[in-house]
Design an enzyme around this catalytic site. Structure first.
Site, PDB file in Angstrom:
ATOM      1  N   CYS A   1       0.840  -1.195   0.000  1.00 16.58           N
ATOM      2  CA  CYS A   1       0.000   0.000   0.000  1.00 16.58           C
ATOM      3  C   CYS A   1       0.879   1.250   0.000  1.00 16.58           C
ATOM      4  CB  CYS A   1      -0.938   0.100   1.187  1.00 16.58           C
ATOM      5  SG  CYS A   1      -2.082  -1.257   1.293  1.00 16.58           S
TER       6      CYS A   1
ATOM      7  N   TRP B   1      -2.686  -2.793  -1.739  1.00 20.03           N
ATOM      8  CA  TRP B   1      -2.282  -4.190  -1.896  1.00 20.03           C
ATOM      9  C   TRP B   1      -3.144  -4.927  -0.883  1.00 20.03           C
ATOM     10  CZ3 TRP B   1      -0.106  -8.169   1.031  1.00 20.03           C
ATOM     11  CH2 TRP B   1       0.497  -9.212   0.319  1.00 20.03           C
TER      12      TRP B   1
ATOM     13  N   ASN C   1      -1.923   2.492   5.610  1.00 17.78           N
ATOM     14  CA  ASN C   1      -1.014   1.444   5.166  1.00 17.78           C
ATOM     15  C   ASN C   1      -0.611   0.652   6.399  1.00 17.78           C
ATOM     16  OD1 ASN C   1       1.056  -0.133   4.164  1.00 17.78           O
ATOM     17  ND2 ASN C   1       2.542   1.533   4.085  1.00 17.78           N
TER      18      ASN C   1
ATOM     19  N   LYS D   1      14.920 -14.091  -9.229  1.00 17.13           N
ATOM     20  CA  LYS D   1      14.582 -13.056 -10.223  1.00 17.13           C
ATOM     21  C   LYS D   1      13.673 -13.639 -11.282  1.00 17.13           C
ATOM     22  CE  LYS D   1      15.296 -10.152  -8.593  1.00 17.13           C
ATOM     23  NZ  LYS D   1      15.944 -10.054  -7.331  1.00 17.13           N
TER      24      LYS D   1
END
Ligand code: F6R
Length: 612
Positions: free
Chosen positions: A2, A74, A100, A491
């Site tokens: 967030c 989020w 948040n 990754k």
């Protein structure tokens, strides 16, 4: 997780809020919203979806207000939907809040408020906050001008969990209140205006002067002023810190994605992280000022972090053990904090966090400190939460890292950890001086050598085109190459959604080799001269079973059935992951791009993990 933005000044606020959210979108991207004071009303515009959707919401262009708050989400409590998007308001539409963090006791608070007649329209934990403010505001019969602040303070004292909050109210249409506990928030001071954001880069184009709040410090903002209060509502003084980052660091500068830009910024990030610390073979860490007596008393080093930062720690372990002869353990912060680790005042504990806001890493640091360890935080973000908890803070100078997948922070973290290990080695004198000096000289050569590795991009692009449709890949290495393999594999999985595993080459025969079948892609890294023969044998074992190999090496190896070889410059083995990771980062990038995925904002992820 967030992102929040706020502005109080005399400019039309909605474009400033939306632009700020765009810069914070890497923190969460399932819903977005803004609240603006419009005369004697608060207008809220919000919906699920990306920040850009805000531009198409009805009436958003008509907002004229100059004070507002904004949020990109989020989701934790309640699926992405308009109702669950922030800002949230109280039942009387007097207060608007963005949040948040996570309110752990929201169920209990919600029940209490329901008993008092409050109603809820979302499934979020946040909606209790504006209603609690409403409750405390109405209960308060004082006639002074701290009524809103008191209601916010009383509310915060009821909350368990983590929060960064922005609050506006039509009762005080010229003010805003912000507060934080365990979630990030910075205040940027302007001229006749003030900015708020979850992180510095979001508002760096407006100001370079920032206030940093500690937990439970309340900032009471007007256009021209920011006053700070503690939990007794006594005023406290704070001064701004000037941030040197260039606002261009938070822009793409012609690159298609932040990730690619940040991969290419690695030579600079390494150079700036070394800075003036290594001069004529003397290493300087005034912040640490370790004595020989202190270092001789250290019997264990813990390096604790999450994800990529933890992988940087694995590379450093090797150096602390080899050069300082101190037993070094690397641990995942979320495991470390709950496994009752053996710590005492002879423990040196190093915590690595690019953002400086990772909840588990901060909690792990607090634990180590409470048990008497000396704590060092390594962070890339000035004033971040972790830097306020540690005994000592050492910064990497990678510049703002925006892409969710960490790249330049990793190489900068290895660089700074190498410098710390060499600094301790110089004091302890337990290892071969020639070896120590060799590594120092090689450190200085890293930026130029990293630039050279970046020139291999065409070969990697070609390889990415050949393998991007695959479902599984394996990354193999021994020693430091194993550490780099773990990072290369992370990754790939996070941005390309291809399942991948990093394995120690020698471990393969103990089970995982059963997964190797005709046509499977294996990425092998071989940079450790002492282990070349053994590593080659392991690679041959998978070639025999049909694997196609991308080999990253700094050795002059004969092509014995490898599909592609990427040659990288030689460097002291201890440092080689700084170079060998670059082709692996590029490979993950081009595979993700080839698949048409959102490279900078991979699904389900957020840049800064401020919840457990
Ligand atoms: C992976 C990645 C994450 C972070 C991890 C720790 O590309 O970015 O694994 O490394 O979430 O984040 P920081 O370093 O901010 O504590």
């Amino acid at each position: 997780m967030c992102g929040i933005v706020g502005y109080i000044g005399s400019k039309k606020v909605s474009p400033i809020l939306i632009q700020g959210l765009t810069r914070l979108e890497y923190r969460g991207y399932d819903s977005a919203g803004i609240a603006v004071i419009e005369g004697n009303k608060i207008e809220v515009k919000k919906d699920k979806g990306r920040v850009n959707n805000l531009y198409s919401l009805d009436g958003i262009d008509d907002l004229k207000g100059t004070i507002g708050i904004a949020h990109t989400r989020w989701a934790t409590h309640g699926k992405p939907s308009k109702e669950n998007s922030h800002p949230h308001m109280d039942n009387d539409k007097i207060f608007a809040v963005v949040h948040n963090g996570i309110i752990e006791n929201y169920n209990e608070l919600r029940e209490k408020l329901i008993e008092k007649g409050y109603e809820f329209i979302s499934q979020t934990d946040t909606e209790v906050i504006p209603n609690l403010i409403n409750y405390y505001y109405k209960e308060d019969n004082e006639k002074d001008n701290l009524k809103l602040l008191r209601a916010v303070k009383n509310t915060c004292m009821d909350l368990k969990g983590s929060f960064a909050l922005e609050i506006i109210s039509i009762r005080e249409p010229d003010n805003m209140i912000v507060v934080r506990k365990d979630s990030p928030l910075v205040i940027g001071k302007g001229n006749g205006e003030n900015y708020i954001a979850s992180d510095i880069p979001a508002i760096l184009s407006y100001t370079k002067d920032f206030y940093f709040l500690n937990d439970y410090e309340f900032a009471y903002l007007s256009r021209d002023n920011v006053k700070f209060y503690d939990t007794n509502l006594n005023e406290i003084k704070k001064i701004t810190k000037s941030i040197e980052w260039d606002s261009k660091g938070a822009e793409k500068a012609g690159y298609e994605h932040f990730m690619l830009k940040e991969i290419y910024e690695q030579p600079k990030a390494i150079r700036e992280t070394i800075g003036t610390r290594l001069n004529n073979s003397k290493i300087c860490f005034d912040e640490l000022n370790f004595t020989k007596e202190y270092l001789e008393s250290v019997n264990k080093i813990y390096i604790v972090a999450c994800g990529t930062a933890m992988h940087a720690g694995l590379v450093a372990k090797n150096m602390f053990e080899k050069l300082c002869k101190i037993q070094t353990e690397v641990d995942i912060a979320s495991e470390f904090r709950y496994r009752d680790p053996l710590i005492d005042n002879k423990t040196l504990a190093i915590f690595i966090s690019q953002s400086g806001e990772t909840a588990d890493t901060i909690a792990a640091l607090k634990l180590a400190k409470s048990k008497g360890a000396k704590t060092i935080a390594i962070s890339n973000v000035i004033g971040s939460s972790i830097t306020r908890e540690a005994d000592n803070t050492i910064y990497t100078h990678a510049g703002p890292e925006i892409a969710v997948a960490s790249t330049k922070a990793y190489t900068a973290q290895i660089t700074i950890l190498s410098l710390i290990a060499l600094y301790c080695a110089d004091i302890l004198r337990r290892a071969d001086i020639i070896k120590i000096e060799e590594i120092k000289q090689d450190l200085l050569k890293l930026p130029a050598k990293a630039s050279k590795v970046l020139k291999n991009v065409e070969e990697i692009k070609k390889f990415a085109k050949r393998v991007y449709k695959e479902k599984d890949m394996f990354f193999l290495g021994r020693g430091v190459d194993y550490s780099a393999s773990l990072e290369g594999s992370l990754k790939l999985k996070e941005i390309s959604y291809i399942h991948s595993e990093g394995y120690a080459s020698g471990e393969l025969k103990h089970g995982p080799i059963a997964l190797i079948d005709t046509g499977i892609t294996v990425i092998a890294t071989i940079t450790d001269k002492a282990l070349v023969e053994k590593s080659i044998s392991n690679v041959q074992e998978v070639i025999t079973r049909g694997a196609k190999i991308l080999l990253i090496t700094n050795q002059n190896l004969e092509n014995k059935g490898f599909e592609t070889i990427i040659n990288i410059p030689e460097v002291a083995t201890e440092l080689s992951p700084v170079l060998s990771i670059i082709p692996l980062q590029l490979l993950a990038y081009y595979i993700s791009k080839e698949k048409g995925l959102d490279v900078d904002k991979p699904r389900n992820l957020a840049k800064s993990v401020t919840v457990e």
